[in-house]
Design a protein around this motif. Structure first.
Motif, PDB file in Angstrom:
ATOM      1  N   ASP A 350      15.817   4.517   5.175  1.00  0.00           N
ATOM      2  CA  ASP A 350      17.187   5.004   5.382  1.00  0.00           C
ATOM      3  C   ASP A 350      18.075   4.746   4.165  1.00  0.00           C
ATOM      4  O   ASP A 350      18.903   5.561   3.790  1.00  0.00           O
ATOM      5  N   LYS A 351      17.887   3.555   3.592  1.00  0.00           N
ATOM      6  CA  LYS A 351      18.681   3.196   2.418  1.00  0.00           C
ATOM      7  C   LYS A 351      17.740   3.040   1.237  1.00  0.00           C
ATOM      8  O   LYS A 351      16.652   2.484   1.390  1.00  0.00           O
ATOM      9  N   LEU A 352      18.151   3.502   0.073  1.00  0.00           N
ATOM     10  CA  LEU A 352      17.264   3.395  -1.086  1.00  0.00           C
ATOM     11  C   LEU A 352      17.123   1.942  -1.516  1.00  0.00           C
ATOM     12  O   LEU A 352      18.096   1.196  -1.547  1.00  0.00           O
ATOM     13  N   ILE A 357      14.773   3.756  -9.485  1.00  0.00           N
ATOM     14  CA  ILE A 357      15.310   4.116 -10.803  1.00  0.00           C
ATOM     15  C   ILE A 357      15.825   5.552 -10.808  1.00  0.00           C
ATOM     16  O   ILE A 357      16.160   6.086 -11.848  1.00  0.00           O
ATOM     17  N   ARG A 358      15.871   6.145  -9.641  1.00  0.00           N
ATOM     18  CA  ARG A 358      16.344   7.524  -9.465  1.00  0.00           C
ATOM     19  C   ARG A 358      15.696   8.489 -10.464  1.00  0.00           C
ATOM     20  O   ARG A 358      16.356   9.291 -11.112  1.00  0.00           O
ATOM     21  N   ASN A 373      16.533  11.359  -3.243  1.00  0.00           N
ATOM     22  CA  ASN A 373      17.334  10.533  -4.161  1.00  0.00           C
ATOM     23  C   ASN A 373      18.796  10.473  -3.769  1.00  0.00           C
ATOM     24  O   ASN A 373      19.547   9.658  -4.259  1.00  0.00           O
ATOM     25  N   ASN A 374      19.156  11.390  -2.883  1.00  0.00           N
ATOM     26  CA  ASN A 374      20.565  11.546  -2.548  1.00  0.00           C
ATOM     27  C   ASN A 374      20.983  10.536  -1.471  1.00  0.00           C
ATOM     28  O   ASN A 374      21.528  10.896  -0.450  1.00  0.00           O
ATOM     29  N   LYS A 375      20.663   9.280  -1.715  1.00  0.00           N
ATOM     30  CA  LYS A 375      21.009   8.234  -0.745  1.00  0.00           C
ATOM     31  C   LYS A 375      21.614   7.063  -1.486  1.00  0.00           C
ATOM     32  O   LYS A 375      21.365   6.882  -2.682  1.00  0.00           O
ATOM     33  N   GLU A 376      22.345   6.256  -0.756  1.00  0.00           N
ATOM     34  CA  GLU A 376      22.927   5.076  -1.411  1.00  0.00           C
ATOM     35  C   GLU A 376      21.908   3.963  -1.488  1.00  0.00           C
ATOM     36  O   GLU A 376      21.036   3.844  -0.642  1.00  0.00           O
TER      37      GLU A 376
END
Lengths: 377, 302
Positions: A350-352, A357-358, A373-376
């Motif tokens: 759920d959370k990165l 390292i995106r 990648n679009n996660k906090e």
């Protein structure tokens, strides 16, 4: 200690691509975006010269005028309208040679100009926990050629600066180049003997193996990431100009890719110049009905309006792709994202994980087109 | 130069390949359960066609249900999720694990009810829909006294049960699970799908084989009995089609390998020691429920 797995090898060898080179060093106007809390040193109607300080962010990063002209301060932005006189502020600190500058002067020069790399001020790193300097002269992201050109154009200046930093701060200095960068490798090999403090290393160009975090883990296991002062070619060049001229750098390289590298262009443009104008008027690419992606196509950071984009340190590559509906569907839990992840985290969480390292590889391999990648963090 | 920097959504292609992999089994199930009975006069022509028509109806119904779910319940006007749904494939697999004479008024509503259950609870657990369906159907039909694995042809003739007939699938069993040969053809098709978790059948079969060797040396079972147990139990079908169902399996490599090892070892014991063949599906169900746990195993990085 986590070791890394080699992942994707993008065939972005410059030799196989016909790279066009452009310049945008005299734009009609430049834009500087402002945020709440920024200190602004100009007002509407003021006349500014090239290299005049315009604003300072809360973190100490400074922005200078890259053209001379009249200022127009608007909500959230400052515009400088070019009067084409090319008037520049002359620095008192300009030197003929930089070989023997004192340590405190180096720090002061970087501090005065607010030189940063990856949103960290270089001066504070040099002062506090500098145990190793690594210049990652590779273009980390696929289909990016900024560092490559920056290095080619300023090889002696860059090596001299690195030697100076290593000497004055009494730390090892590494220079990393990718193995496909033949021109720069040959050039460095010819002159490296003159720089005894620089350790030259040639590295496999396998994305995202070349990102600083991965390089730190793979090659500099004895140091923590924060102990190492990582610089790219451009950050090193900024230090050089700061030491030599006492001035900020006013232009940078930007790579523009059309579709699947049908056209590849490298533009040297003034900070604050409008990217939309550069692409339409200088490179002559029509962006109508195209999708624009910033920096790394795999991260899928889409730009809705190219006309609002300006040259900054944060925008290094522009991908202009034919418009395609990038629809995502439900995750089929194939596990490809976990398999490809170079830092071995689970992108489906759920959370990165903070170690992400995106790099965007999880997005790239996802068959369901999910933007993982679009996660906090 | 790598072409296609932006990748397209591949889920539809993946799902079509999955459906393609079970087509040989569906065709063989028609031959075994419908054609043979019709050809030998135990069934008229149109009822014999049900084994071809029902899977098509189930796949079509699945799309109808998915459309209803996304359009009406989720109020999502984008039909993308409907087209890319894995449900038609899993529902077709559910049909294959039914008994040949199971009543449609039980099986089809049960499939739809399961779809609903999975949709609402599968966000937290990874439930293997096919395994759950098989277990529920087995219990339900036993309770109703309707459980029978023979088809119309097998009820009327004595079926030869040598190794070859086990391999081809000419033995008593569920609609589409008896044929080892056609399951292997399905596997060959699945291997073209790079999103199919091939490590699951590979590790499962290897660990199963090792346990079988141990059983061979330490028990009275001979090689032929072990082979017949394996082929008669539906283990091959479960290993190829049910256990690797990606939505209900771990995403982490180590977790996937542990999942497969446990499945291989325990199913070898179930098949050879208990003869309780439903145990394989119960095992898959339990292992799939443990998937979040398996996902916690991190792979030692190479």
């Amino acid at each position: 200690m986590v070791l890394l797995k080699l992942t994707y090898e993008f065939d972005n060898d410059e030799k196989k691509l016909d790279i066009e080179k452009f310049e945008c060093l005299d734009p009609e106007n430049i834009t500087i975006y402002t945020r709440e809390g920024d200190t602004i040193y100009v007002a509407t109607g003021d006349y500014v010269y090239i290299n005049q300080l315009i604003k300072e962010s809360t973190s100490g990063i400074k922005t200078y005028a890259t053209i001379s002209g009249k200022v127009k301060v608007e909500e959230g932005q400052i515009k400088v309208i070019n009067d084409k006189t090319n008037s520049t502020l002359v620095s008192e600190e300009a030197l003929d040679k930089i070989d023997d500058i004192r340590k405190d002067i180096i720090i002061k020069s970087c501090e005065n100009l607010g030189i940063e790399y990856e949103n960290k001020l270089i001066a504070s790193h040099l002062k506090e926990n500098n145990k190793l300097i690594v210049v990652n002269a590779m273009d980390i992201e696929p289909y990016q050629f900024n560092n490559n050109y920056q290095f080619q154009d300023n090889i002696t200046a860059l090596l001299t600066t690195l030697e100076l930093l290593s000497n004055k701060f009494n730390v090892n200095a590494y220079l990393l180049l990718n193995k496909y960068d033949d021109n720069n490798i040959d050039a460095v090999k010819k002159v490296i003997d003159k720089y005894p403090n620089i350790i030259f290393k040639i590295i496999e160009d396998v994305y995202p193996y070349t990102t600083n975090q991965c390089v730190a883990r793979k090659y500099f296991k004895d140091y923590t990431y924060n102990d190492i002062l990582f610089l790219d070619t451009f950050a090193l060049y900024k230090i050089y100009v700061a030491l030599k001229e006492g001035l900020p750098v006013s232009e940078r390289y930007l790579t523009v890719i059309l579709n699947d590298a049908e056209r590849v262009a490298v533009v040297n443009a003034k900070y604050g110049a409008n990217i939309g104008t550069i692409i339409k008027d200088i490179i002559k690419i029509d962006t109508k009905d195209k999708d624009i992606y910033l920096n790394n196509f795999m991260r899928k950071v889409k730009c809705a309006n190219i006309d609002s984009l300006i040259i900054t340190d944060n925008i290094k590559t522009i991908f202009i792709m034919n418009h395609e509906e990038q629809k995502s569907s439900k995750c089929i839990k194939c596990g490809k994202c976990v398999e490809i992840c170079p830092v071995k985290i689970n992108p489906l969480a759920d959370k990165l994980d903070p170690s992400c390292i995106r790099c965007g590889l999880c997005n790239y391999v996802c068959p369901a087109n999910i933007n993982l990648n679009n996660k906090e963090k | 130069m790598k072409k296609g920097l932006l990748k397209e959504n591949k889920v539809l292609k993946i799902n079509l390949l999955y459906i393609l992999s079970i087509l040989p089994l569906i065709i063989y199930s028609y031959y075994k359960n419908g054609f043979l009975a019709f050809h030998n006069g135990f069934m008229s022509f149109f009822p014999s066609l049900q084994y071809l028509i029902i899977p098509i109806i189930i796949i079509a119904l699945s799309y109808v249900f998915e459309t209803y779910y996304y359009l009406v319940i989720k109020k999502d006007e984008d039909m993308h999720n409907v087209i890319n749904s894995v449900v038609p494939y899993t529902n077709a697999l559910c049909y294959l694990v039914c008994g040949p004479l199971d009543r449609l008024y039980i099986t089809i509503p049960l499939i739809i009810i399961l779809d609903i259950i999975i949709k609402f609870i599968d966000t937290k657990f990874s439930i293997n829909q096919i395994a759950l369906f098989k277990c529920l159907l087995f219990v339900l039909l036993n309770l109703l006294g309707m459980y029978n694995n023979s088809n119309m042809y097998e009820l009327n003739v004595t079926v030869n049960s040598n190794l070859t007939s086990y391999f081809i699938g000419n033995v008593v069993g569920e609609i589409g699970t008896t044929s080892i040969l056609f399951s292997l053809i399905g596997l060959a098709i699945l291997l073209f799908n790079k999103y199919y978790k091939k490590e699951i059948p590979i590790v499962t079969i290897l660990s199963y084989a090792i346990v079988c060797v141990i059983i061979y040396f330490f028990t009275d079972l001979n090689f032929k009995q072990i082979l017949i147990n394996t082929m008669a139990s539906g283990f091959v079908f479960a290993t190829i089609f049910v256990a690797p169902l990606s939505v209900a399996t771990p995403v982490v490599k180590t977790g996937t390998i542990i999942y497969s090892l446990l499945f291989g070892i325990l199913s070898a014991i179930i098949v050879n020691a208990t003869n309780f063949y439903l145990g394989i599906y119960i095992l898959i169900l339990i292992l799939s429920l443990l998937t979040p746990l398996f996902n916690k195993f991190k792979l030692a990085i190479a």
